[in-house]
Design a protein around this motif. Structure first.
Motif, short mmCIF file in Angstrom:
data_model
loop_
_atom_site.label_atom_id
_atom_site.label_comp_id
_atom_site.label_asym_id
_atom_site.label_seq_id
_atom_site.Cartn_x
_atom_site.Cartn_y
_atom_site.Cartn_z
N LEU A 126 -38.10 71.17 3.67
CA LEU A 126 -39.08 70.08 3.74
C LEU A 126 -38.43 68.72 3.54
N ILE A 127 -37.36 68.68 2.76
CA ILE A 127 -36.57 67.46 2.61
C ILE A 127 -35.11 67.83 2.80
N THR A 128 -34.30 66.87 3.21
CA THR A 128 -32.88 67.11 3.43
C THR A 128 -32.07 65.95 2.87
N PRO A 129 -31.96 65.85 1.54
CA PRO A 129 -31.19 64.75 0.96
C PRO A 129 -29.72 64.82 1.35
N GLN A 130 -29.09 63.67 1.39
CA GLN A 130 -27.66 63.63 1.66
C GLN A 130 -26.91 64.19 0.46
N ARG A 131 -25.63 64.46 0.66
CA ARG A 131 -24.77 64.94 -0.42
C ARG A 131 -23.53 64.06 -0.50
N THR A 132 -23.08 63.81 -1.73
CA THR A 132 -21.82 63.11 -1.91
C THR A 132 -20.69 64.11 -1.65
N PRO A 133 -19.45 63.63 -1.49
CA PRO A 133 -18.33 64.57 -1.32
C PRO A 133 -18.24 65.60 -2.45
N GLY A 192 -20.83 66.91 -3.83
CA GLY A 192 -21.96 67.82 -3.71
C GLY A 192 -23.24 67.36 -4.38
N TYR A 193 -23.27 66.14 -4.95
CA TYR A 193 -24.47 65.66 -5.62
C TYR A 193 -25.48 65.16 -4.58
N ARG A 194 -26.76 65.42 -4.85
CA ARG A 194 -27.82 64.99 -3.93
C ARG A 194 -28.01 63.48 -4.00
N GLN A 195 -28.24 62.88 -2.84
CA GLN A 195 -28.57 61.46 -2.74
C GLN A 195 -29.85 61.33 -1.92
N PHE A 196 -30.89 60.78 -2.54
CA PHE A 196 -32.20 60.68 -1.89
C PHE A 196 -32.41 59.28 -1.35
N ARG A 197 -32.91 59.21 -0.11
CA ARG A 197 -33.25 57.95 0.52
C ARG A 197 -34.75 57.69 0.37
N GLU A 198 -35.16 56.51 0.77
CA GLU A 198 -36.59 56.17 0.72
C GLU A 198 -37.41 57.17 1.52
N ARG A 215 -33.19 71.71 10.38
CA ARG A 215 -32.30 71.93 9.25
C ARG A 215 -30.85 72.08 9.70
N ALA A 216 -30.64 72.75 10.84
CA ALA A 216 -29.29 72.92 11.37
C ALA A 216 -28.69 71.56 11.73
N ALA A 217 -29.50 70.68 12.35
CA ALA A 217 -29.02 69.35 12.72
C ALA A 217 -28.68 68.54 11.48
N GLU A 218 -29.53 68.61 10.44
CA GLU A 218 -29.26 67.88 9.20
C GLU A 218 -27.99 68.42 8.53
N ALA A 219 -27.85 69.75 8.49
CA ALA A 219 -26.66 70.35 7.89
C ALA A 219 -25.41 69.95 8.67
N ALA A 220 -25.53 69.92 10.00
CA ALA A 220 -24.39 69.53 10.84
C ALA A 220 -23.97 68.10 10.56
N ARG A 221 -24.95 67.21 10.41
CA ARG A 221 -24.62 65.82 10.09
C ARG A 221 -23.93 65.72 8.73
N GLU A 222 -24.41 66.50 7.77
CA GLU A 222 -23.83 66.47 6.43
C GLU A 222 -22.38 66.96 6.45
N VAL A 223 -22.14 68.09 7.12
CA VAL A 223 -20.79 68.63 7.19
C VAL A 223 -19.87 67.68 7.96
N ALA A 224 -20.39 67.10 9.04
CA ALA A 224 -19.59 66.16 9.83
C ALA A 224 -19.21 64.94 9.00
N GLU A 225 -20.16 64.45 8.20
CA GLU A 225 -19.87 63.29 7.35
C GLU A 225 -18.78 63.63 6.33
N LEU A 226 -18.84 64.83 5.76
CA LEU A 226 -17.82 65.25 4.81
C LEU A 226 -16.46 65.36 5.50
N CYS A 227 -16.45 65.87 6.73
CA CYS A 227 -15.20 65.95 7.47
C CYS A 227 -14.62 64.56 7.74
N LEU A 228 -15.50 63.63 8.12
CA LEU A 228 -15.05 62.27 8.38
C LEU A 228 -14.53 61.61 7.11
#
Length: 255
Positions: free
Chosen positions: A57-64, A66-72, A225-238
């Protein structure tokens, strides 16, 4: 900014104005989110927020780390879910269908009376993605927006740095062309940038493997959820790639 209103006439607090009053950052940790929500929803807990995340239902970002970061947008979504559960006793399945419609840029059908959707429920990232999917540019429009010459665009196409579909380009092509134009000013031509294309393909393959369990499911929630997870993993890779390069650059400063 709009807000979700219940039939009882409750006006849920706007996140941005609350942030201005409390000094909270635009990106919040789970404790700060609880502080924002506890007045309107005293029963909300960190466990409940994590449960909503598990349910997609929500997909907060993660720091490198692994901590959750919530946006508005995450906080607005939480208000939406909590309000519908508290005031209308709706099951999560129905609420998820509403959120799926919102994520597709649609207005959910059959919302309970008095309930409206806050504009900030769609994140800036998702809004840009939806825009890039719908906006198409001609080669001339791409040239104008990116500042690239016609010759440079042709060279980028020949080296596979740009992808043309039906004779048009998307917003991702604009950013690629802008980067290549800036690098050309430093003497890096498209032929020098082919390793970036190869690296991007390898990293995408890695991301695909990580999200494969979600991507293989056919329901729309899993796709989101797959798209959100992909963005998160890609950001960590970058982030990893950038850190490795910056570490090498730092060595240049060492006598």
């Amino acid at each position: 900014m709009g807000s979700l209103n219940s039939g009882a006439g409750r006006r849920l607090v706007d996140v941005a104005s609350t942030s201005r009053r409390t000094g909270a950052a635009a990106v919040l940790n789970i404790g700060e989110v609880l502080a924002l929500l506890c007045t309107d929803f005293p029963s909300v807990t960190a466990s409940k927020i994590r449960f909503y995340e598990e349910k997609g239902l929500i997909t907060p970002q993660r720091t490198p780390a692994g901590y959750r970061q919530f946006r508005e947008s995450d906080v607005e979504r939480l208000r939406f879910v909590l309000g519908l559960q508290r005031d209308h006793y709706l099951p999560l399945k129905v609420i998820r269908e509403y959120l799926e419609a919102i994520d597709q840029g649609l207005t959910p059908q059959n919302l309970p009376p008095g309930v409206s959707v806050a504009p900030r429920m769609v994140s800036d990232e998702l809004a840009r993605e939806l825009k890039s999917k719908s906006r198409r540019l001609t080669a001339e429009q791409l040239r104008v927006e990116s500042g690239a010459s016609a010759e440079l665009l042709e060279t980028m196409l020949s080296y596979g740095l740009l992808e043309q579909r039906g004779g048009t380009f998307d917003d991702h092509a604009v950013r690629i062309a802008q980067a290549c134009t800036a690098l050309a000013a430093h003497g890096l031509e498209p032929r020098h940038l082919r390793p970036f294309q190869a690296a991007a393909e390898r990293e995408f393959g890695l991301v695909e493997r990580v999200v494969a369990p979600l991507s293989s499911r056919k329901d729309s929630t899993s796709a989101v959820r797959a798209a959100e997870a992909a963005r998160e993993v890609a950001e960590l890779c970058l982030n990893l790639h950038s850190s490795l390069v910056q570490a090498r650059i730092a060595e240049m400063e060492t006598p």
